[in-house]
Design an enzyme around this catalytic site. Structure first.
Site, PDB file in Angstrom:
ATOM      1  N   ASP B 301       0.855  -1.177   0.000  1.00 50.74           N
ATOM      2  CA  ASP B 301       0.000   0.000   0.000  1.00 50.74           C
ATOM      3  C   ASP B 301       0.887   1.221   0.000  1.00 50.74           C
ATOM      4  OD1 ASP B 301      -2.667  -0.647  -0.046  1.00 50.74           O
ATOM      5  OD2 ASP B 301      -2.638  -1.276   2.053  1.00 50.74           O
ATOM      6  N   ASP B 338      -4.515  21.556  16.553  1.00 53.95           N
ATOM      7  CA  ASP B 338      -4.476  20.272  15.826  1.00 53.95           C
ATOM      8  C   ASP B 338      -3.165  19.573  16.158  1.00 53.95           C
ATOM      9  OD1 ASP B 338      -4.516  18.163  14.158  1.00 53.95           O
ATOM     10  OD2 ASP B 338      -4.816  19.330  12.307  1.00 53.95           O
ATOM     11  N   ALA B 373     -11.647  13.326  14.547  1.00 57.39           N
ATOM     12  CA  ALA B 373     -11.886  12.537  13.334  1.00 57.39           C
ATOM     13  C   ALA B 373     -13.319  12.715  12.848  1.00 57.39           C
ATOM     14  CB  ALA B 373     -11.617  11.063  13.624  1.00 57.39           C
ATOM     15  N   THR B 375     -15.286  15.591  13.147  1.00 50.51           N
ATOM     16  CA  THR B 375     -15.526  16.880  12.480  1.00 50.51           C
ATOM     17  C   THR B 375     -14.547  17.112  11.336  1.00 50.51           C
ATOM     18  OG1 THR B 375     -14.035  18.003  13.988  1.00 50.51           O
ATOM     19  CG2 THR B 375     -16.357  17.894  14.625  1.00 50.51           C
ATOM     20  N   ARG B 376     -13.396  16.482  11.406  1.00 48.55           N
ATOM     21  CA  ARG B 376     -12.316  16.645  10.410  1.00 48.55           C
ATOM     22  C   ARG B 376     -11.948  18.122  10.232  1.00 48.55           C
ATOM     23  NH1 ARG B 376     -13.725  14.055   5.219  1.00 48.55           N
ATOM     24  NH2 ARG B 376     -15.826  14.689   5.739  1.00 48.55           N
ATOM     25  N   LYS B 389      -9.777  25.235   9.711  1.00 47.60           N
ATOM     26  CA  LYS B 389      -8.953  24.543   8.701  1.00 47.60           C
ATOM     27  C   LYS B 389      -9.455  23.114   8.672  1.00 47.60           C
ATOM     28  CE  LYS B 389      -6.435  21.655   9.722  1.00 47.60           C
ATOM     29  NZ  LYS B 389      -5.776  20.919  10.786  1.00 47.60           N
TER      30      LYS B 389
END
Lengths: 572, 673
Positions: B301, B338, B373, B375-376, B389
């Site tokens: 991957d 973040d 994760a 709301t991102r 952002k």
């Protein structure tokens, strides 16, 4: 060693190498039922006729079990047929000498011997068998058993060449085509040439002649020798028309006939290696196998030749000149070199024709023919049987060393798995069992001891040679042993039958197993089968298996004899 | 688990193994190892002879032969016991982590009952809160929590487990550190991952691999051949007038049968699995380890394997009319909360535009919205300004309006290049795009080079467009790539490669990887992955490091090479033993063969004894090699073969000559015979 011998040896191997490719190419065409050969015009109608008579569908292939079944049934019928021909020869035509029925044990031994391509002769050729018995009962097998061997080899090669396949060819088609396109035409050509050299071909009764030296009346046998001699060599059969085999001037009159007969022995086995490489799509591999055979062969010749040229110091002490080497039991026109070369050729291939008495070789000179046979008849070997025997060794060699490449061993892209190892070791075990088991039995059985003309180490060599020769389907003999006793007739026949047909079962099973496999993609991670390293690995495996198995017995026979000859004050 | 690797000569393991070596003398167990079984029978026969004969001048010789034959068997048992002991020691440590816990089972009505964890069955539902130990293997069906999995992985940093997605699997015996999750149990007691791990490293479940079986057949066949050789030697001796003594014949037999590899074969197999465990990879079977050696195509991957799972900010693409500094400043502000590597990389990039580094404390009164994760997005609200952002669609939803077409273009452009676009917004205004880029892991090029040398092809699989894929493939040095691949495409690709005769290895963690993991010849599931993925693969990487495929392949190859090398060595040894024993057997009856004693061994008795002693000691000498494995070098097959043939083939041919001679000198110096 000397220069003329060296040159002849070089020319012999060189010519063999040159003939390998054309012979192999012809085999490629013959062993492909759709293959086109130059003989098609003349032979194709005959081939079709055979298929029509016997109801063979040449397009229909067999899986390994059916192939094996056909092969065994065919051979069994031939065995029984020959047995009865020998038993009933008195009632059959072409018997000018009015020879009587062959004893049951001898008839069984002889029938087994010719069915298995061994051609061990416990009978005395011209004195026991009628022309009909020889020409029909035996010569039939000289063609048939040779074709059976080639067919089995072709089946195994197909197994290796095919991928995810259920079938490995059609035995009947292989049998017919090998005979019609290879054995019969080549024998015909060779027989005519041998005739030109003086090999006789007639159906006359023996001729009485008065010996010049002693004045005694001698009966000189006649008969169809040329035709039998040709297939004797080409089919690695070895059974001579005359008891003296290729040492008899009617069978092998000139140095040229001698040279060509030797070449004829190795021609098809050698060509089969090219056929093999070509069929599996890796001609280099075929040549690597050829090289392994050639190197083992060359080593044997050199040792044998050196030993024979060296002569026997015991004779020298008695004032017998050993300047020409050990000449005991040798035809004068051949001498040490040609006898040593012939002995190596005939035992490397499982031919068994002889032009000198191996029994009279020096201990080490006699060790080589014996060892050649014990290595499994894979140094070129019998027609077909040499190749399939060699492939068994290759599978084992690759399995043993292939792990060292860091992958599950694979041969020509096919993984060597449990069933393959099982079949391969069985094929190796059977002859070893026959040789050592029967020999051990023979040397301690009371009946057998009487057959030995020599006691001590040499007697052991004779017994070992007899069973090695039988189990290896060679047919040559250390002639000191009187094999025509019930004990030896039966045990030797059993060794021949087991050494041939019991071995063919795992061989064809391996063919079936290999044919079914998928092919692993070839990458630089795979086992290299086309170079000098592979050749060396193969040689080492064959030598180690052979040496480790037979060294103890050989040490008691020829090895001790050698040291006794060179260094002992005591004679055994 | 890698917390402690046991040295080869851990005294406790050796002590226990010494005891086990005797326990393993039980013929019923030894029967499975034909070579050593035959040795044991030989030892027993000679021992009987020792007792049968009273006194006699050769008595001491026979006793010593019997002693060394038993030693040969014991040494072989010892080798196996040491290999097992290392596994058992690891299993003991694992067992310590398996404490008896209670579980809070959720009943149909919603009530919670406390029951011992051992009573839990598949598809029970339990609730686990912070500080509690997860009672069984299962799948999170509700909630998210941080979990300490160090008991299994040895990794102390906690991991997040949450319902849905590819991080829903939890392992019994690990501890929830925060939050509360609801788990559906997926394994009955005794079948849990931990249980399987324990039995795997303990070797209790070990079954012979096909390759081992094939090799055992070959070794058995050689044993049978030599039995026939030795048995037939007796009548030959009778004929020749050489009375071969029983002890000498049995000695010769044991020297000839491949005791070295026969004695070490099991140890090599166990050690192979053990070496995987040392690398924190659990192989579900020895067969999987072998398959790893055979692999010639690696499916990798892109994300997580070739590139760092985390992308890094590479550029700011401002909207028309927005100065890039303004975009950088807002992006930095929005990313302060973040803590993900992506977020941090934005802060770092902003510095390059001259934006002063700020911290949360610098902006009093502001309320920070951390990245999640769900709301991102991350951001900050201060002075009525809402700076955000996040992922384009998340931002779009947040500002509740359309995005200008220029920005839309920039987003597409970044995506086309294989990057990840993030939008920065203030209020309802979109300031611009942050270009997150893949970073190719260091050192990969060398590793792929090694693979190429071994004849292994690497294929990168990515959802990226072909242009980006090609760029990354070139940078990483993989041989081939498949672009715009959907997860389902992996299965098709594996099938295609297998049909062409390749053996394929891959790593995977998601549920949609499961079919491909099952289809691959070697499927390494990440421990962080879903239960489905772990069940489908035949190995689990506890570190969840996809690059470890490299080590997995090397260990597989190393195990096969070790096996082959010791087989070759064992057989090559026989030649020298013949030269020691055959002359010794015959020289009494045929003094003329004395020149065959090329090693000039002291006496026939000492020659035979020395060969037997050498044969026994060589097993002990090779135990470390069997356990550690031969040194692996990334070479192609021909080069590897040549190298190993020289060392183990030629070495095996030559080494015993001086070896036996040396033993003989000692035997004679001590007047043992």
């Amino acid at each position: 060693m000397n220069i003329p011998g060296g040159l002849q040896l070089a020319s012999f191997l060189g010519l063999l190498a040159l003939l390998t490719k054309p012979m192999g190419l012809h085999l490629v065409r013959v062993l492909d039922p759709q293959g086109k050969t130059r003989l098609d015009g003349a032979v194709k109608p005959v081939e079709r006729l055979f298929y029509r008579i016997f109801g063979i569908d040449p397009a229909k292939e067999q899986d390994w079990k059916r192939y094996l079944g056909s092969l065994l049934v065919f051979s069994l019928v031939g065995l029984v047929l020959t047995y009865f021909i020998l038993r009933l020869q008195r009632l059959l035509p072409l018997n000018p000498q009015r020879l009587g029925a062959v004893r049951p044990d001898l008839a069984f031994n002889t029938a087994a011997s010719f069915t298995t391509n061994t051609n061990w002769q416990n009978y005395s050729g011209e004195a026991t068998l009628s022309y009909f018995s020889q020409a029909v009962g035996l010569v039939f097998h000289q063609f048939a058993s040779a074709a059976v061997g080639i067919a089995a080899a072709a089946a195994l090669v197909r197994g290796l060449a095919r991928r995810s396949a259920g079938t490995i060819g059609n035995f009947w088609v292989d049998l017919v085509r090998v005979n019609l396109y290879v054995l019969i035409p080549m024998s015909l050509a060779l027989a005519i040439f041998l005739g030109s050299q003086g090999v006789i071909q007639n159906f006359k009764p023996s001729v009485a002649a008065r010996s010049v030296e002693t004045g005694e009346v001698q009966s000189i046998a006649q008969g169809p020798a040329a035709s039998q001699t040709a297939i004797k060599m080409l089919g690695t059969n070895g059974g001579g028309f005359f008891n003296a085999n290729a040492a008899h001037p009617y069978e092998n009159p000139t140095p040229l006939s001698n040279y060509l007969q030797m070449l004829a022995i190795l021609l098809i086995p050698s060509g089969l290696t090219y056929y093999f490489g070509r069929t599996v799509g890796n001609p280099k591999h075929g040549w690597a196998v050829w090289s392994a055979m050639a190197m083992l062969f060359l080593a044997g010749v050199l040792v044998c030749w050196t030993a024979e040229r060296g002569g026997n110091p015991r004779w020298a002490e008695l004032g017998v000149s050993q300047a020409a080497g050990n000449m005991e039991g040798k035809e004068v026109q051949f001498g040490a070199f040609d006898s040593a070369l012939f002995a190596s050729v005939t035992t490397a291939a499982s031919c068994g024709a002889v032009n000198a008495m191996h029994d009279s070789f020096t201990p080490l000179g006699g060790l080589i023919p014996l060892f050649n046979i014990q290595l499994g008849e894979v140094i070129f070997g019998g027609v077909g049987s040499g190749l399939y025997g060699m492939i068994i060794f290759i599978v084992l060699a690759i399995f043993l060393t292939g792990l060292m490449t860091g992958r599950t061993p694979e041969y020509l892209g096919k993984k060597i798995e449990i069933a393959d190892v099982r079949m391969s070791v069985l094929a190796v075990l059977i002859p070893i069992f026959c040789i050592l088991g029967f020999s051990a039995w023979a040397v301690v059985s009371r009946g057998a001891a009487a057959s030995l003309s020599n006691a001590g180490p040499h007697g052991l060599s004779e017994v070992l040679y007899a069973f090695s020769s039988s189990a290896g389907n060679n047919g040559s003999a250390f002639a000191g042993l009187n094999g025509d006793t019930t004990f030896f007739n039966v045990t030797l026949a059993l060794a021949m039958l087991l050494g041939r047909f019991l071995v063919l079962i795992p061989v064809l099973a391996l063919a079936g197993s290999m044919a079914r496999k998928k092919v692993v993609a070839l990458s630089s991670g795979g086992f290299p089968v086309g170079g000098p390293m592979f050749t060396l690995i193969l040689i080492a495996t064959i030598l180690i298996v052979g040496a480790l198995t037979f060294l103890p017995a050989l040490a008691l026979g020829p090895v001790v004899e050698h040291f006794v000859m060179t260094g002992s004050p005591v004679l055994y | 688990m890698a917390h402690k690797t046991h040295s080869l000569f851990d005294r406790r393991i050796l002590g226990r193994a010494a005891v086990d070596a005797f326990r393993k003398l039980d013929p019923r167990r030894l029967m499975r190892n034909p070579v050593i079984f035959v040795t044991e029978i030989g030892a027993a026969v000679i021992t009987l002879e020792v007792f049968a004969r009273t006194g006699g001048e050769a008595g001491g010789f026979v006793v010593q032969i019997a002693f060394w034959l038993w030693s040969t068997v014991l040494f072989a048992n010892f080798a196996e016991a040491v290999a097992e002991g290392r596994g058992k020691a690891q299993a003991r440590e694992l067992r310590k982590t398996r404490t008896d816990t209670f579980a809070s089972r959720l009943r149909d009505g919603g009530a919670i009952e406390r029951i011992p964890a051992s009573l839990l069955r598949k598809s029970d539902v339990v609730v686990v809160s912070a500080g509690e130990v997860i009672p069984a293997d299962g799948e999170v069906i509700e909630g998210a929590a941080t979990v300490d999995e160090s008991a299994i992985t040895g990794e102390s940093a906690p991991v997040i487990r949450e319902s849905g997605g590819d991080r829903s699997a939890v392992t019994g015996g690990t501890r929830v550190l925060s939050d509360r999750i609801t788990i559906r149990v997926t394994a009955d007691p005794g079948e849990s991952f931990l249980d399987r791990m324990i039995s795997l490293v303990e070797g209790a479940e070990r079954r012979k691999t096909p390759n081992e079986i094939a090799l055992t057949i070959l070794l058995s066949a050689m044993t049978v051949i030599f039995l026939v050789v030795i048995i037939s030697l007796k009548p030959f001796g009778v004929y020749s007038g050489v009375p071969f003594p029983m002890a000498a014949l049995v000695a010769l037999l044991v020297c000839l049968i491949p005791t070295t590899i026969g004695g070490l074969l099991n140890a090599i197999g166990i050690a192979g699995i053990d070496r995987m465990v040392q690398k924190n990879v659990l192989a579900m079977s020895g067969r999987a380890v072998e398959a790893a050696g055979d692999v010639d195509v690696l499916l990798l991957d892109k994300t997580g394997t070739i590139t760092l799972g985390d992308r890094q900010a590479a550029a700011f693409l401002p909207a028309p009319g927005v100065p890039v500094e303004e975009l950088a400043a807002s992006a930095q502000l929005a990313s302060l909360a973040d803590e993900t590597p992506e977020g941090r990389s934005i802060v770092v990039l902003a510095k390059k535009y001259g934006i002063r580094g700020r911290s949360l404390a610098d902006i009093p009164g502001a309320s920070f919205i951390p990245f999640s994760a769900r709301t991102r997005m991350s951001g900050v609200d201060s002075d009525g300004r809402r700076t955000r952002k996040g992922a384009p669609d998340a931002i779009r939803e947040f500002i509740g309006g359309d995005i200008p077409p220029e920005i839309e273009d920039a987003v597409n452009r970044v995506a086309l290049l294989g990057g990840t676009p993030l939008l920065v917004s203030e209020g309802t205004r979109v300031l611009g795009v942050v270009h997150l880029k893949d970073i190719v892991k260091g050192g990969l090029r060398d590793r792929f080079e090694r693979f190429r040398a071994m004849g292994i092809r690497t294929i990168m699989i990515t959802g990226d467009n072909p242009l980006t894929a090609a760029a990354i493939a070139r940078e990483a040095g993989v041989d081939d790539f498949v672009a715009e691949a959907k997860p389902e495409d992996k299965l098709a690709l594996i099938r295609k490669e297998q049909a062409a005769g390749h053996l394929v290895a891959m790593t995977g963690d998601g549920t949609n990887d499961a079919p491909a993991l099952a289809q691959a010849d070697v499927g390494v599931a990440m421990n962080t992955g879903t239960q489905a993925a772990k069940e489908a693969g035949n190995m689990v990487d506890l570190d969840s490091n996809p690059t470890k495929l490299v080590e997995v392949v090397e260990i597989g190859k190393q195990m096969l090479i070790t096996r082959g090398a010791l087989t070759t060595f064992s057989i090559a040894n026989d030649v020298a033993k013949y030269f020691a024993i055959i002359p010794a057997l015959l020289v009494g009856a045929f003094p003329v063969i004395a020149p065959l004693n090329i090693m000039a061994l002291g006496s026939p008795s000492s020659a035979i004894l020395s060969a037997v002693i050498f044969n026994a000691l060589i097993i002990v000498a090779l135990i470390p090699l069997a356990l550690r494995g031969v040194r692996f070098r990334p070479l192609n097959a021909a080069a590897l073969l040549k190298r190993n043939l020289l060392i183990y083939g030629l070495g095996g041919l030559i080494a015993p000559f001086p070896g036996i001679k040396l033993v003989d000198l000692v035997v004679n110096a001590l007047h043992l015979v």
